[in-house]
Every structure is written in structure tokens, then in C-alpha cells.
Design an enzyme around this catalytic site. Structure first.
Site, PDB file in Angstrom:
ATOM      1  N   THR A  58       9.551  -1.998   5.887  1.00 13.74           N
ATOM      2  CA  THR A  58       9.958  -3.370   5.573  1.00 13.74           C
ATOM      3  C   THR A  58      11.483  -3.510   5.499  1.00 13.74           C
ATOM      4  O   THR A  58      12.070  -4.404   6.113  1.00 13.74           O
ATOM      5  CB  THR A  58       9.340  -3.812   4.238  1.00 13.74           C
ATOM      6  OG1 THR A  58       7.919  -3.724   4.322  1.00 13.74           O
ATOM      7  CG2 THR A  58       9.739  -5.240   3.904  1.00 13.74           C
ATOM      8  N   VAL A  59      12.127  -2.595   4.774  1.00 21.76           N
ATOM      9  CA  VAL A  59      13.582  -2.655   4.641  1.00 21.76           C
ATOM     10  C   VAL A  59      14.260  -2.255   5.943  1.00 21.76           C
ATOM     11  O   VAL A  59      15.202  -2.911   6.398  1.00 21.76           O
ATOM     12  CB  VAL A  59      14.065  -1.778   3.474  1.00 21.76           C
ATOM     13  CG1 VAL A  59      15.589  -1.780   3.394  1.00 21.76           C
ATOM     14  CG2 VAL A  59      13.470  -2.259   2.153  1.00 21.76           C
ATOM     15  N   LYS A 143      16.389   5.872  -4.433  1.00 25.68           N
ATOM     16  CA  LYS A 143      16.760   6.020  -5.844  1.00 25.68           C
ATOM     17  C   LYS A 143      16.373   7.387  -6.402  1.00 25.68           C
ATOM     18  O   LYS A 143      17.102   7.952  -7.221  1.00 25.68           O
ATOM     19  CB  LYS A 143      16.145   4.910  -6.693  1.00 25.68           C
ATOM     20  CG  LYS A 143      14.647   4.896  -6.758  1.00 25.68           C
ATOM     21  CD  LYS A 143      14.147   3.808  -7.706  1.00 25.68           C
ATOM     22  CE  LYS A 143      12.628   3.718  -7.693  1.00 25.68           C
ATOM     23  NZ  LYS A 143      12.103   3.171  -6.437  1.00 25.68           N
ATOM     24  N   GLY A 225       2.071  -8.333  -4.543  1.00 24.05           N
ATOM     25  CA  GLY A 225       2.892  -7.306  -3.912  1.00 24.05           C
ATOM     26  C   GLY A 225       4.028  -6.814  -4.772  1.00 24.05           C
ATOM     27  O   GLY A 225       4.893  -6.069  -4.295  1.00 24.05           O
ATOM     28  N   GLU A 228       2.382  -1.542  -7.041  1.00 28.67           N
ATOM     29  CA  GLU A 228       1.532  -0.691  -6.220  1.00 28.67           C
ATOM     30  C   GLU A 228       0.135  -0.614  -6.838  1.00 28.67           C
ATOM     31  O   GLU A 228      -0.086  -0.980  -7.994  1.00 28.67           O
ATOM     32  CB  GLU A 228       2.130   0.714  -6.127  1.00 28.67           C
ATOM     33  CG  GLU A 228       3.534   0.766  -5.563  1.00 28.67           C
ATOM     34  CD  GLU A 228       3.575   0.451  -4.073  1.00 28.67           C
ATOM     35  OE1 GLU A 228       2.510   0.569  -3.408  1.00 28.67           O
ATOM     36  OE2 GLU A 228       4.656   0.084  -3.574  1.00 28.67           O
ATOM     37  N   LYS A 243      16.679   4.660 -12.101  1.00 28.47           N
ATOM     38  CA  LYS A 243      17.757   3.704 -11.849  1.00 28.47           C
ATOM     39  C   LYS A 243      18.836   3.781 -12.925  1.00 28.47           C
ATOM     40  O   LYS A 243      20.032   3.664 -12.624  1.00 28.47           O
ATOM     41  CB  LYS A 243      17.170   2.299 -11.773  1.00 28.47           C
ATOM     42  CG  LYS A 243      16.249   2.093 -10.572  1.00 28.47           C
ATOM     43  CD  LYS A 243      15.562   0.743 -10.628  1.00 28.47           C
ATOM     44  CE  LYS A 243      14.656   0.542  -9.424  1.00 28.47           C
ATOM     45  NZ  LYS A 243      13.886  -0.723  -9.502  1.00 28.47           N
TER      46      LYS A 243
END
Length: 463
Positions: A58-59, A143, A225, A228, A243
Site C-alpha cells: 500500500t505504501v 519502525k 482497517g 489487524e 515508536k
């Protein structure tokens, strides 16, 4: 110095493959294809920095589209690497772009910058190390890799005169990492706090707005969405503490492993907790916080009470918020979408542009970077919210008060809302400020009392 949470009112070379089979170099159809190294140039195309994209999810797809639509001549997409790439081809990708599923093709190419978007530690770590050792700069949104190996990889990049940029690894749609590394580098930051996980914030804000069961809010987040099928990494704080580790690296210049940061789950939070929080002028959010005091980094991730009218209390749905506190610049706030293909892709391309611009400055000096390695502690001193569920009987408050008194803990208030069954009665005790380490032995004793039906829910109150 004051904690940022005390001022919530912000004033302003290895053979590698992505698929376990023998992989050969593949290109677009011969009638369209041109080798990326010998492709004809037009305008500034010959001076554009060559970009190899690894990961076309997607990214990655959003990054590729942005690069293909750009006309400024700074960046040129030359390679796309993804397993089963034959099914990933897009008609809008130029014909001279090389498609492959072999990472070695990427490492032996003439790419100036490698974009790593496959995630995880392996083979992503080997790819990033291989690219940096080959003198290629790297842009990543990974990350977990940065949280666990960021200092080592930054040192490797510096030693090889190239760059490692990771602005999309935290709050992808919010430019907080570039701000920490450049815009605020003149300040001396000592505190960072944030809402870093959109899944948790969505669930908690739904509990707040409609008082629905936790399970229903989770199912809704999954259907949209935002979560998960296995949302453990989000719900139990693993995502947020990774993060926070990256934010501490970029903003506080400290090396801290995510596993050294305590993570508390949001799973025990119920709608009734928002009723009691409202009585205190608060709501509940998953807060990640880090305060550097001399040689100790106080760090924690988990659900906390925050004032309803504070910046954290006003953040709804799946947005992210990061607050920083500096010695000279004071408090800063960064708010926006933390995830999603397009916002994260914008962060990746922004990092690519920063790297491309740096080429004009000439070779980067080779140097060793230094990061402090402080002691990590979760022993914050705060007021506390304790929610118990008990079988009602005489002497409950007296028994709890005796335990708290024995541990030198002072009760601030006792809250009990009407309308609940006496066989499973929820009520709340709030405590005056005390250390985490002082509180938890008392909580263990309280949870073991015969009338206690569940373990005591313990939440810090961050005012």
C-alpha cells in the site's frame, strides 16, 4: 525541569531474495523496456537521483505513484523490488523501471537511494546494512528495525558518508521526526509524550463517545482497517513503545531498547471507566511518555487519565499527537494522521527529497555518532486512578484503606456510581501523587482480598 505531561496545555553483500526460489532479473516487456542505467534523458533527468523501491504494498505503491508523477527532476524511480512482482505491475510505471524480486539486483545497481518498505527485521535489516555499506543512502518506514537497531544503522550510514532517513517510521502523516532531527535540534529536549497508536485511540474514543463494549469497538476498528486480525501489538503497547524508542533516539539522543520500556495493555478498560474519568474531568487515552532526568530515562506506555480539555483529551479517532518539551523552546505539538498509504508515502518522499537535496552539498563527513545509554525506569510519580470490582459487603473501604495506609499512600477520593449489581460492584479510589514502585505492592495486596472479583485496574492521572 517540568515533565511534558505536567504541561499538557500546550501554548503553542549477501544473496537475498524476497521469495524463496531462484530469482532472475526481470524487466518490463522488451518492446517498452530500456535498461535504467542507459535510459535516455530529458531535461534534468540525467541529474535526478536514482531511487530503488523495495516493497510494493500500500505504501510502496503510493510512493511509486508520487515519484512517477513528479516533474521537478530531483528523483527518478529506477527499480521496484517485490515478490510476485509480475502481478504487481502497473501501467503508469515508466517502461524503463526494472522490476525484480532479487534484493541482490538492488544492492548491485547504481541506485543512489534505496527505499525499504518491506518491514520487519529480516531481510530488511540485511538490505539496509548492505545498501549503507555500498554507499547508498536509505529511506525507511520500518519502525521495528529503527527501534531496535537505529543507533547502529545511523553510525553505519555516517561511517560510509551516506544518509539514513526514517521520518515515516513514527506518525507517518505527521512530520515529527524531521522536526526533532532538524527543526528542534537547537533546543535541549527533555520530554516527549504522545498518542502514537491510532488503533488504540480509535477504540478508546469509541468507548468514550458511545460507551460500547471493548470487544465491539475492537471489531469495528478491524472492520475499518485500523486494526489487524491479531491486534495484540497495538492493544498491548508493543507498537507504541517501539515508536517511543525512536522518538527518544531522535529527540533526546538516547539509546533505549523497546523491550526496556514498560507497556501496559488497554484491554481492561471498560465503558464504566469513562464514566468515572468524566467525574474527574478526564478521559482515557493510550499515552507514551519519556522524560530524561540526568542519567535516567523515565518511560512508559499505557492507558492513562488525561484532562478532557487537554491536547490529548481532544484527540479523537485514529489521529496521532506528539508533544515535546525543551529547555529553551518550551512545548511543541504535532497532530495529524499517523498511518495510511498516502500520508506515509508523503513522509517517505519528503525524506527522499531531503536526501536528494543533500547531494548538492557534496560528500558527507564520515564520523562516529554518540548516543547516551541511560538507565530506564517506569517509576513516575503521579496521582493514580484505581478501579476495583468487588462483591459488596461491610468493611471493604476499611480493608482497602488499611493496606494503602500501611504503604504510606494517601486517598484523595472514593467514587461509587449507583445502579450496579451488588454482586459485581465497580468503584474507584483516587490517590495523591506517589511513585509507581510504591503503589504496586499495595495493589497486589488489594487484588488478593477475598471480596475482590478482578485485579485492580491502575491508571496514572496525567494533569
Amino acid at each position: 525541569m517540568d515533565s511534558v505531561l505536567e504541561k499538557l496545555q500546550v501554548p503553542r553483500m549477501i544473496k537475498m531474495s524476497l521469495y524463496p526460489r531462484e530469482c532472475a532479473l526481470q524487466k518490463t516487456p522488451p518492446e517498452q523496456a530500456l535498461d535504467a542505467k542507459s535510459a535516455p534523458t530529458s531535461g534534468d533527468r540525467s541529474s535526478a537521483r536514482r531511487v530503488a523501491l523495495v516493497g510494493f504494498g500500500t505504501v510502496g505503491r503510493a510512493v511509486a505513484r508520487i515519484l512517477c508523477e513528479r516533474t521537478d527532476g530531483l528523483l527518478r524511480l529506477t527499480h521496484i523490488c517485490n515478490r510476485n512482482f509480475e502481478r504487481k505491475r502497473q501501467p503508469w510505471v515508466p517502461g524503463d523501471v526494472v522490476w525484480t524480486d532479487d534484493l541482490q539486483i538492488i544492492l548491485s545497481s547504481e541506485a543512489d537511494i534505496v527505499v525499504e518498505l518491506i518491514g520487519g527485521l529480516h531481510p530488511a535489516g540485511d538490505l539496509v546494512r548492505g545498501a549503507l555499506n555500498a554507499g547508498m543512502s536509505v529511506v525507511t518506514a520500518n519502525k521495528q528495525l529503527i527501534a531496535r537497531h537505529g543507533p547502529e544503522l545511523l553510525q553505519l550510514a555516517s561511517a560510509n558518508g551516506c544518509q539514513l532517513e526514517y521520518g515515516a517510521s513514527v506518525a507517518g502523516g505527521v512530520p515529527v521526526l524531521p522536526a526533532l532531527r532538524t527543526g528542534l535540534c537547537g533546543d535541549r529536549l527533555h520530554g516527549i509524550a504522545g498518542i502514537l497508536n491510532g488503533t488504540c485511540n480509535y477504540i478508546l474514543s469509541r468507548l468514550e463517545s458511545d460507551r460500547i463494549p471493548f470487544s465491539e469497538a475492537l471489531e469495528e476498528a478491524q472492520a475499518r482497517g485500523y486494526a489487524e486480525a491479531d491486534a495484540s501489538e497495538d492493544l498491548d503497547g508493543g507498537d507504541a513503545r517501539a515508536k517511543l524508542s525512536i522518538l527518544a533516539l531522535a529527540g533526546l539522543q538516547v539509546r533505549v531498547s523497546p523491550t526496556d520500556i514498560r507497556a501496559r495493555t488497554i484491554r481492561p478498560i471498560e465503558a464504566v471507566d469513562f464514566d468515572y474519568a468524566a467525574e474527574l474531568g478526564c478521559t482515557i487515552r493510550q499515552i507514551s511518555r519519556a522524560d530524561l532526568k540526568e542519567t535516567t530515562l523515565f518511560a512508559d506506555v499505557g492507558p492513562s487519565l488525561v484532562p478532557t480539555d487537554s491536547p490529548f483529551g481532544r484527540v479523537q479517532r485514529n489521529l496521532n499527537l506528539v508533544l515535546t518539551s525543551g529547555e529553551y523552546g518550551g512545548d511543541m505539538a504535532f497532530l495529524g494522521a499517523g498511518a495510511g498509504g498516502d500520508p506515509t508515502a508523503v513522509a517517505v518522499v519528503s525524506d527522499l527529497m531531503a536526501v536528494a537535496a543533500s547531494f548538492a552539498a557534496g560528500p558527507r563527513p564520515r564520523s562516529a555518532l554518540e548516543f547516551a545509554s541511560p538507565k530506564v525506569s517506569c517509576d513516575f510519580e503521579t496521582p493514580w486512578y484505581l478501579r476495583l470490582v468487588v462483591k459488596d459487603q461491610p468493611g471493604i473501604i476499611a480493608g482497602l484503606a488499611a493496606i494503602l495506609s500501611a504503604h504510606q499512600l494517601n486517598i484523595d477520593a472514593v467514587l461509587q456510581k449507583p445502579g450496579f449489581e451488588k454482586s459485581a460492584l465497580p468503584f474507584v479510589i483516587t490517590l495523591e501523587p506517589c511513585r509507581d514502585a510504591q503503589l504496586h505492592p499495595a495493589v497486589q495486596e488489594m487484588s488478593a482480598l477475598p471480596f475482590a472479583l478482578r485485579p485492580c485496574l491502575c491508571l496514572p492521572i496525567l494533569r
